[in-house]
Design a protein around this motif. Structure first.
Motif, PDB file in Angstrom:
ATOM      1  N   TYR A 100      30.850  37.903  35.563  1.00 44.42           N
ATOM      2  CA  TYR A 100      30.458  36.499  35.799  1.00 44.42           C
ATOM      3  C   TYR A 100      30.418  36.149  37.284  1.00 44.42           C
ATOM      4  O   TYR A 100      29.887  35.111  37.656  1.00 44.42           O
ATOM      5  CB  TYR A 100      31.295  35.490  35.000  1.00 44.42           C
ATOM      6  N   GLN A 157      43.314  34.850  28.028  1.00 45.58           N
ATOM      7  CA  GLN A 157      43.913  34.349  29.266  1.00 45.58           C
ATOM      8  C   GLN A 157      44.636  33.025  29.005  1.00 45.58           C
ATOM      9  O   GLN A 157      44.693  32.539  27.887  1.00 45.58           O
ATOM     10  CB  GLN A 157      42.822  34.190  30.328  1.00 45.58           C
ATOM     11  N   GLU A 215      42.289  28.101  37.021  1.00 41.60           N
ATOM     12  CA  GLU A 215      42.600  29.138  36.039  1.00 41.60           C
ATOM     13  C   GLU A 215      42.653  30.422  36.841  1.00 41.60           C
ATOM     14  O   GLU A 215      42.055  30.553  37.904  1.00 41.60           O
ATOM     15  CB  GLU A 215      41.533  29.186  34.926  1.00 41.60           C
ATOM     16  N   TRP A 216      43.415  31.399  36.373  1.00 47.07           N
ATOM     17  CA  TRP A 216      43.344  32.709  36.997  1.00 47.07           C
ATOM     18  C   TRP A 216      43.319  33.733  35.872  1.00 47.07           C
ATOM     19  O   TRP A 216      42.277  33.999  35.331  1.00 47.07           O
ATOM     20  CB  TRP A 216      44.473  32.912  37.992  1.00 47.07           C
ATOM     21  N   VAL A 217      44.461  34.220  35.405  1.00 46.58           N
ATOM     22  CA  VAL A 217      44.403  35.202  34.321  1.00 46.58           C
ATOM     23  C   VAL A 217      45.416  34.828  33.242  1.00 46.58           C
ATOM     24  O   VAL A 217      45.124  34.106  32.299  1.00 46.58           O
ATOM     25  CB  VAL A 217      44.666  36.634  34.839  1.00 46.58           C
ATOM     26  N   HIS A 240      38.406  29.407  27.737  1.00 46.56           N
ATOM     27  CA  HIS A 240      37.230  29.780  28.543  1.00 46.56           C
ATOM     28  C   HIS A 240      37.085  31.296  28.682  1.00 46.56           C
ATOM     29  O   HIS A 240      36.012  31.802  28.972  1.00 46.56           O
ATOM     30  CB  HIS A 240      37.347  29.143  29.927  1.00 46.56           C
ATOM     31  N   GLU A 241      38.212  32.029  28.549  1.00 45.97           N
ATOM     32  CA  GLU A 241      38.164  33.489  28.668  1.00 45.97           C
ATOM     33  C   GLU A 241      39.071  34.108  27.606  1.00 45.97           C
ATOM     34  O   GLU A 241      40.195  34.512  27.896  1.00 45.97           O
ATOM     35  CB  GLU A 241      38.610  33.948  30.066  1.00 45.97           C
TER      36      GLU A 241
HETATM   37 CA    CA Z   1      40.160  34.047  34.527  1.00 45.04          CA
END
Ligand code: CA
Length: 359
Positions: A100, A157, A215-217, A240-241
């Motif tokens: 992405y 995530q 957001e990160w992980v 979202h993920e």
């Molecule tokens: Ca992420």
């Protein structure tokens, strides 16, 4: 005694000579291919950085060191968001990142990473391998002379770090949040001010107030990044993920220059790296979450159901819209949707049902 001592000595000698001659090529062969792997991660970042290292090591080992791979972190050769271009140009022969990041260049790219309310890790792998997904992915990158492989997945995530609670969808209005990919587009629809920043720049932006949320992980990475020092609300789930498929990029000319057995090495090493990372995230996220909550007093929160429902509805529209950008996006989207429809009747009575029964 003498006989025993003799036997001991001779077997020690035999053992030593066997060790010296078993795999002489491993020790003495010069690498035929010395390549660079640029990554979108900080060097040795938990999970994906160490996953890229593992992938490079596996390629070296499986090739009997005929291929030597040196891994570079974000900005060591090129900045994170230029890794695809570097592989395309042949500046490097290999890359490790997430698709992405290239959505400005390739409209259908985000579909191969994660889409909001889309596939989990195991569903993504199933689509790629048995649902025609990998062939489509190769078709999408082919005009750029780049071949993609899956080489890791973070699993589901977290929803992200926020400086204020999210109680209704109105709370997204004006919120400056870092969220790449189609998830970011969903929040834009809810009037958030969305930015895309590589991992290396998030902490400072959050701490300094340039952004209000990110957001990160998930806990494993987020603990290491220290986000708990900059925001106190930690939201779940990562709608979202739901499973970010990480990619291994290989310059096509380089790949075609490899003998067939080394092409197999590249493919198999990617599969090994893919499997390993899924297990790594599953095993590391749980203790990291515990540390965040008990030691750092992070407030763990679930997005309210009406918020999730709205996010899901907007996601369906955003994903369908993203698929209208070009013919290839439409083809990828339709393939994904068909596969999802095909597997959901089974998933509902297996993974999904079983997951619900456990809590
Ligand atoms: Ca992420």
């Amino acid at each position: 005694m003498r006989r025993r001592s003799f036997l001991k000595k001779s077997s020690a000698v035999a053992g030593a000579s066997a060790a010296a001659v078993s795999f002489p090529h491993v020790v003495t062969a010069k690498p035929k291919f010395k390549v660079k792997m640029a990554t979108t991660w900080l060097k040795n970042a938990p999970g994906f950085g160490t996953g890229a290292n593992y992938l490079a090591k596996k390629i070296e080992e499986l090739s009997g060191r005929r291929i030597r791979v040196k891994v570079y972190g974000d900005k060591e050769i090129v900045p994170a968001l230029q890794v695809f271009d570097a592989v395309q140009r042949g500046t490097v022969d290999m890359g490790h990142g997430v698709s992405y990041y290239w959505q400005g260049k390739i409209a259908s790219a985000p579909f191969f990473a994660a889409i909001p309310f889309g596939f989990t890790a195991s569903e993504m792998n199933a689509w790629l391998e048995f649902g025609g997904g990998h062939d489509l992915w190769k078709e999408v990158y082919d005009p750029f002379g780049v071949i993609p492989f899956s080489a890791g997945n973070t699993g589901v995530q977290m929803g992200g770090w926020f400086n204020k609670p999210i109680e209704t969808v109105k709370d997204f209005k004006g919120l400056k949040i870092r969220m790449p990919g189609l998830g970011g587009k969903v929040l834009s629809q809810l009037n958030a001010a969305v930015v895309t920043l590589p991992g290396s720049e998030i902490f400072q932006a959050l701490k300094g107030g340039t952004i209000d949320a990110t957001e990160w992980v998930g806990p494993y990475n987020d603990l290491a990044s220290g986000f708990y020092k900059a925001a106190k609300f930690y939201y779940w789930p990562g709608w979202h993920e739901p499973g970010a498929n990480l990619e291994f990029l290989v310059n096509k000319k380089f790949y075609n220059s490899l003998p067939k057995d080394l092409q197999q090495v590249v493919q198999v090493a990617a599969k090994a790296a893919n499997n390993r990372m899924i297990s790594e995230y599953l095993s590391r996220n749980a203790p990291a979450l515990n540390t965040l909550v008990t030691k750092h007093k992070v407030q763990l929160k679930k997005f309210p159901d009406p918020v999730l429902k709205k996010l899901k509805n907007v996601s369906k529209e955003v994903v369908a819209d993203a698929a209208k950008k070009d013919k290839l996006s439409q083809k990828v989207y339709q393939s994904m949707m068909k596969f999802e429809k095909d597997i959901l009747s089974w998933q509902k009575v297996s993974e999904i049902a079983y997951g619900k029964s456990r809590i």
